[in-house]
Design a protein around this motif. Structure first.
Motif, PDB file in Angstrom:
ATOM      1  N   GLU A   1      62.504 -29.095 -25.296  1.00 12.69           N
ATOM      2  CA  GLU A   1      63.547 -30.085 -25.056  1.00 12.69           C
ATOM      3  C   GLU A   1      64.701 -29.971 -26.049  1.00 12.69           C
ATOM      4  N   GLN A   2      64.553 -29.151 -27.081  1.00 11.49           N
ATOM      5  CA  GLN A   2      65.638 -28.958 -28.030  1.00 11.49           C
ATOM      6  C   GLN A   2      66.797 -28.177 -27.411  1.00 11.49           C
ATOM      7  N   HIS A   3      66.536 -27.453 -26.308  1.00 10.03           N
ATOM      8  CA  HIS A   3      67.537 -26.587 -25.701  1.00 10.03           C
ATOM      9  C   HIS A   3      67.463 -26.711 -24.175  1.00 10.03           C
ATOM     10  N   ALA A   4      68.556 -26.446 -23.520  1.00  6.66           N
ATOM     11  CA  ALA A   4      68.587 -26.414 -22.054  1.00  6.66           C
ATOM     12  C   ALA A   4      68.467 -24.956 -21.603  1.00  6.66           C
ATOM     13  N   TYR A   5      67.263 -24.400 -21.758  1.00  5.17           N
ATOM     14  CA  TYR A   5      67.058 -23.004 -21.412  1.00  5.17           C
ATOM     15  C   TYR A   5      66.984 -22.808 -19.898  1.00  5.17           C
ATOM     16  N   PRO A   6      67.446 -21.657 -19.388  1.00  2.13           N
ATOM     17  CA  PRO A   6      67.166 -21.291 -17.996  1.00  2.13           C
ATOM     18  C   PRO A   6      65.657 -21.127 -17.795  1.00  2.13           C
ATOM     19  N   PRO A   7      65.167 -21.227 -16.559  1.00  2.00           N
ATOM     20  CA  PRO A   7      63.713 -21.159 -16.320  1.00  2.00           C
ATOM     21  C   PRO A   7      63.035 -19.924 -16.891  1.00  2.00           C
ATOM     22  N   GLN A   8      63.689 -18.748 -16.774  1.00  2.00           N
ATOM     23  CA  GLN A   8      63.049 -17.528 -17.280  1.00  2.00           C
ATOM     24  C   GLN A   8      62.865 -17.579 -18.794  1.00  2.00           C
TER      25      GLN A   8
ATOM     26  N   LEU B   1      71.139 -12.464 -17.231  1.00  2.00           N
ATOM     27  CA  LEU B   1      69.858 -12.858 -16.653  1.00  2.00           C
ATOM     28  C   LEU B   1      69.813 -12.514 -15.171  1.00  2.00           C
ATOM     29  N   ALA B   2      68.693 -11.934 -14.748  1.00  2.00           N
ATOM     30  CA  ALA B   2      68.465 -11.647 -13.330  1.00  2.00           C
ATOM     31  C   ALA B   2      67.695 -12.815 -12.730  1.00  2.00           C
ATOM     32  N   PRO B   3      68.319 -13.638 -11.883  1.00  3.75           N
ATOM     33  CA  PRO B   3      67.698 -14.890 -11.442  1.00  3.75           C
ATOM     34  C   PRO B   3      66.389 -14.722 -10.687  1.00  3.75           C
ATOM     35  N   ASP B   4      66.201 -13.606 -10.010  1.00  2.00           N
ATOM     36  CA  ASP B   4      64.993 -13.424  -9.200  1.00  2.00           C
ATOM     37  C   ASP B   4      63.961 -12.518  -9.860  1.00  2.00           C
TER      38      ASP B   4
END
Length: 329
Positions: free
Chosen positions: A39-46, A111-114
């Motif tokens: 929760e310290q960061h808004a990371y992408p899912p990967q 980042l490669a989303p898939d």
């Protein structure tokens, strides 16, 4: 399993030993500690997934070491996920919790989303650093990024650098109980042979890139015990690993009852950061007044942010560097 029983095992690492097989292990459950890390960061899912896996590995590996201070895990890659860094701080006193923290540096536009999270790392290295505190020399062991997960990298590290066959079964992700908000949970089992001299320590390995594998450092009964324990671990289910419906002690009995599992005192794990204004000042003490001026903002201050916990520090530039003019506030 009652809610109280669930909470009792959240954010814990349970050490155990399989007496028949001469194998030690850990069962880990991370809940609130992992949520605090992420929760310290808004990371992408990967990136969230990579940080979650690294934090879980760190909690398990850190608990196996006779630490006086800190174990760190670093993954550096050529891909979009450039760095994943974690720290495990040993308990300051008996009965106190251990503390973990973690963060990632990444290039969002690469980042490669898939693609799978692990593929975002690319080529690089996996390192474990052990710092026992003042008056000691830090230890660092490095192996190449290999396999299909960070767990694979850790297994390769222990086979190659320590000649200790090691196996991880991990799972992690967002979990939601009825009537509760979704949050991160992670769980896993670690198996490791007991330390002993290996007759193959100096031989080439059969693993990826010629690295050592478990089969290269075991023979005879040890190899048979290791194979049997791994076959039993292969039957574990993800819901058993992450909980919260199965207690770790029940899981060990289900998996290894014929191996004579024996448990030891569990270790609680909390989120915790060691940053402080004094440590930032110390890190800036190597700079001249000219260097400090180049760091000074338009508002006339020098600022620093902790990558792990997000703490924000503001300093009077006159109090920084080896040419400091005034006292710290």
């Amino acid at each position: 399993m009652t809610l109280g029983g669930q909470i009792a095992w959240d954010d814990t690492v349970l050490p155990f030993q399989l007496d028949r097989s001469d194998i030690r292990g850990r069962v880990a459950r991370l809940d609130g500690a992992l949520e605090k890390v992420l929760e310290q960061h808004a990371y992408p899912p990967q990136i969230e997934a990579l940080v979650a896996e690294a934090a879980l590995l760190t909690a398990m590996i850190g608990q196996t070491m006779k630490l006086r201070w800190k174990l760190s895990l670093q993954i550096r890659g050529s891909g979009a996920a450039r760095l994943i860094a974690t720290d495990y701080f040993a308990p300051s006193a008996p009965g106190e919790p251990a503390r973990i923290r973690a963060y990632a540096a990444f290039d969002a536009d690469r980042l490669a989303p898939d693609a799978a999270p692990f593929s975002q790392i690319g080529e690089g290295y996996f390192a474990i650093l052990i710092d026992q505190g003042a008056g000691t020399t830090p230890y660092q062991g490095i192996t190449p990024i290999t396999g299909k997960s960070l767990a694979d990298c850790a297994q390769t590290y222990f086979a190659q650098s320590e000649q200790l066959p090691t196996r991880f079964a991990l799972t992690y992700g967002r979990s939601q109980l009825p009537g509760a908000a979704a949050h991160w949970r992670a769980g896993g089992v670690m198996l490791q042979t007991m330390p002993k001299a290996s007759p193959f320590a100096n031989a080439g390995g059969s693993g990826e890139g010629g690295l050592l594998d478990a089969a290269d450092v075991l023979e005879g009964d040890d190899a048979e015990h290791w194979t049997r324990a791994n076959m039993l671990l292969d039957t574990v289910e993800e819901l058993e690993l992450v909980g919260p419906s199965v207690q770790p002690t029940d899981l060990l009995v289900r998996l290894f009852h014929e191996e004579g599992p024996r448990v030891f005192d569990p270790q609680s794990v909390h989120f915790g950061c060691s940053c402080s204004a004094d440590k930032v000042r110390q890190s800036l003490s190597i700079y001249s007044a000219k260097d400090i001026r180049s760091m000074t903002t338009e508002e006339g201050t020098v600022t620093a942010d902790c990558q792990f916990c997000g703490a924000h520090y503001v300093f009077d530039p006159k109090t920084l560097g080896f040419e400091a003019e005034g006292d710290a506030d």
